[in-house]
Design a protein around this motif. Sequence first.
Motif, PDB file in Angstrom:
ATOM      1  N   THR A 178       0.846  -1.176   0.000  1.00 50.86           N
ATOM      2  CA  THR A 178       0.000   0.000   0.000  1.00 50.86           C
ATOM      3  C   THR A 178       0.887   1.233   0.000  1.00 50.86           C
ATOM      4  O   THR A 178       1.934   1.239   0.639  1.00 50.86           O
ATOM      5  N   PRO A 179       0.494   2.310  -0.698  1.00 50.38           N
ATOM      6  CA  PRO A 179       1.285   3.528  -0.628  1.00 50.38           C
ATOM      7  C   PRO A 179       1.448   3.956   0.824  1.00 50.38           C
ATOM      8  O   PRO A 179       0.491   3.919   1.592  1.00 50.38           O
ATOM      9  N   VAL A 180       2.662   4.350   1.217  1.00 45.28           N
ATOM     10  CA  VAL A 180       2.919   4.655   2.606  1.00 45.28           C
ATOM     11  C   VAL A 180       3.071   6.145   2.873  1.00 45.28           C
ATOM     12  O   VAL A 180       2.998   6.575   4.001  1.00 45.28           O
ATOM     13  N   MET A 181       3.291   6.937   1.866  1.00 43.34           N
ATOM     14  CA  MET A 181       3.471   8.362   2.069  1.00 43.34           C
ATOM     15  C   MET A 181       2.108   9.062   2.069  1.00 43.34           C
ATOM     16  O   MET A 181       1.148   8.554   1.544  1.00 43.34           O
ATOM     17  N   THR A 182       2.081  10.243   2.661  1.00 40.62           N
ATOM     18  CA  THR A 182       0.882  11.060   2.628  1.00 40.62           C
ATOM     19  C   THR A 182       0.661  11.546   1.196  1.00 40.62           C
ATOM     20  O   THR A 182       1.584  12.047   0.566  1.00 40.62           O
ATOM     21  N   PRO A 183      -0.562  11.394   0.694  1.00 38.77           N
ATOM     22  CA  PRO A 183      -0.820  11.826  -0.682  1.00 38.77           C
ATOM     23  C   PRO A 183      -0.785  13.348  -0.815  1.00 38.77           C
ATOM     24  O   PRO A 183      -1.118  14.072   0.114  1.00 38.77           O
ATOM     25  N   VAL A 184      -0.393  13.801  -1.990  1.00 37.52           N
ATOM     26  CA  VAL A 184      -0.360  15.223  -2.324  1.00 37.52           C
ATOM     27  C   VAL A 184      -1.254  15.413  -3.545  1.00 37.52           C
ATOM     28  O   VAL A 184      -1.128  14.670  -4.528  1.00 37.52           O
ATOM     29  N   ALA A 185      -2.152  16.402  -3.480  1.00 37.93           N
ATOM     30  CA  ALA A 185      -3.043  16.671  -4.616  1.00 37.93           C
ATOM     31  C   ALA A 185      -2.228  17.083  -5.838  1.00 37.93           C
ATOM     32  O   ALA A 185      -1.213  17.770  -5.718  1.00 37.93           O
ATOM     33  N   VAL A 186      -2.667  16.648  -7.023  1.00 41.54           N
ATOM     34  CA  VAL A 186      -1.992  16.977  -8.278  1.00 41.54           C
ATOM     35  C   VAL A 186      -2.985  17.704  -9.177  1.00 41.54           C
ATOM     36  O   VAL A 186      -4.104  17.236  -9.378  1.00 41.54           O
ATOM     37  N   ASP A 208     -11.301   2.122  -2.135  1.00 44.97           N
ATOM     38  CA  ASP A 208     -12.235   1.521  -1.185  1.00 44.97           C
ATOM     39  C   ASP A 208     -11.682   0.270  -0.515  1.00 44.97           C
ATOM     40  O   ASP A 208     -12.370  -0.337   0.310  1.00 44.97           O
ATOM     41  N   GLN A 209     -10.475  -0.118  -0.853  1.00 47.10           N
ATOM     42  CA  GLN A 209      -9.831  -1.264  -0.190  1.00 47.10           C
ATOM     43  C   GLN A 209      -9.640  -0.904   1.285  1.00 47.10           C
ATOM     44  O   GLN A 209      -9.058   0.125   1.603  1.00 47.10           O
ATOM     45  N   ALA A 210     -10.141  -1.738   2.194  1.00 50.18           N
ATOM     46  CA  ALA A 210     -10.088  -1.404   3.619  1.00 50.18           C
ATOM     47  C   ALA A 210      -9.430  -2.471   4.478  1.00 50.18           C
ATOM     48  O   ALA A 210      -9.260  -2.276   5.676  1.00 50.18           O
ATOM     49  N   VAL A 270      -6.733   2.149   2.539  1.00 55.97           N
ATOM     50  CA  VAL A 270      -5.685   2.717   1.684  1.00 55.97           C
ATOM     51  C   VAL A 270      -5.874   4.213   1.465  1.00 55.97           C
ATOM     52  O   VAL A 270      -4.983   4.872   0.939  1.00 55.97           O
ATOM     53  N   ALA A 271      -7.034   4.730   1.876  1.00 53.78           N
ATOM     54  CA  ALA A 271      -7.301   6.170   1.728  1.00 53.78           C
ATOM     55  C   ALA A 271      -8.190   6.625   2.879  1.00 53.78           C
ATOM     56  O   ALA A 271      -9.003   5.849   3.395  1.00 53.78           O
ATOM     57  N   SER A 272      -8.041   7.868   3.253  1.00 56.00           N
ATOM     58  CA  SER A 272      -8.877   8.432   4.313  1.00 56.00           C
ATOM     59  C   SER A 272     -10.304   8.610   3.805  1.00 56.00           C
ATOM     60  O   SER A 272     -10.550   8.617   2.595  1.00 56.00           O
TER      61      SER A 272
END
Length: 133
Positions: free
Chosen positions: A3-11, A59-61, A66-68
């Motif tokens: 799973t991505p481990v870094m905080t996402p940044v909007a693009v 929606d994977q939980a 995987v996402a807030s």
Amino acid sequence: MSTPVMTPVAVDPFDLPEVLGSGPVTWSSIDALAGGHLVRGVLHASDDRDVDCDLLAVDQAYPAPVASEAVRLLVHQAWRHGQVHLMSYDERLTLLVPGTSFSADLAMDAVGRLAKALGAAPSSFAVHLRLGG
């Protein structure tokens, strides 16, 4: 698959290389679709420039989300309006989509929505999928 481990940044799509919206582009998966919530891939532009570009089903939980909830809400709103939500995880462009895994149709739909976000015709984009598990 991790799973991505870094905080996402909007693009913002306007911050992406201009060549992605002005010529033929191919998105190629590095990973097989095989039911995973994260599919790593690469956009290959007409000037031979490559941009890392992954697909993430938000929606994977299990075993962990995987996402807030806030990100999931944005993703579902964008999708409902015919758009795709763009973020960067670990400096990799990521197309966030509703769902828990990917089919060929969902992957192609996400890339087509990226083309529209860039102001390009979806027909200028091709999708190359890797088979297998």
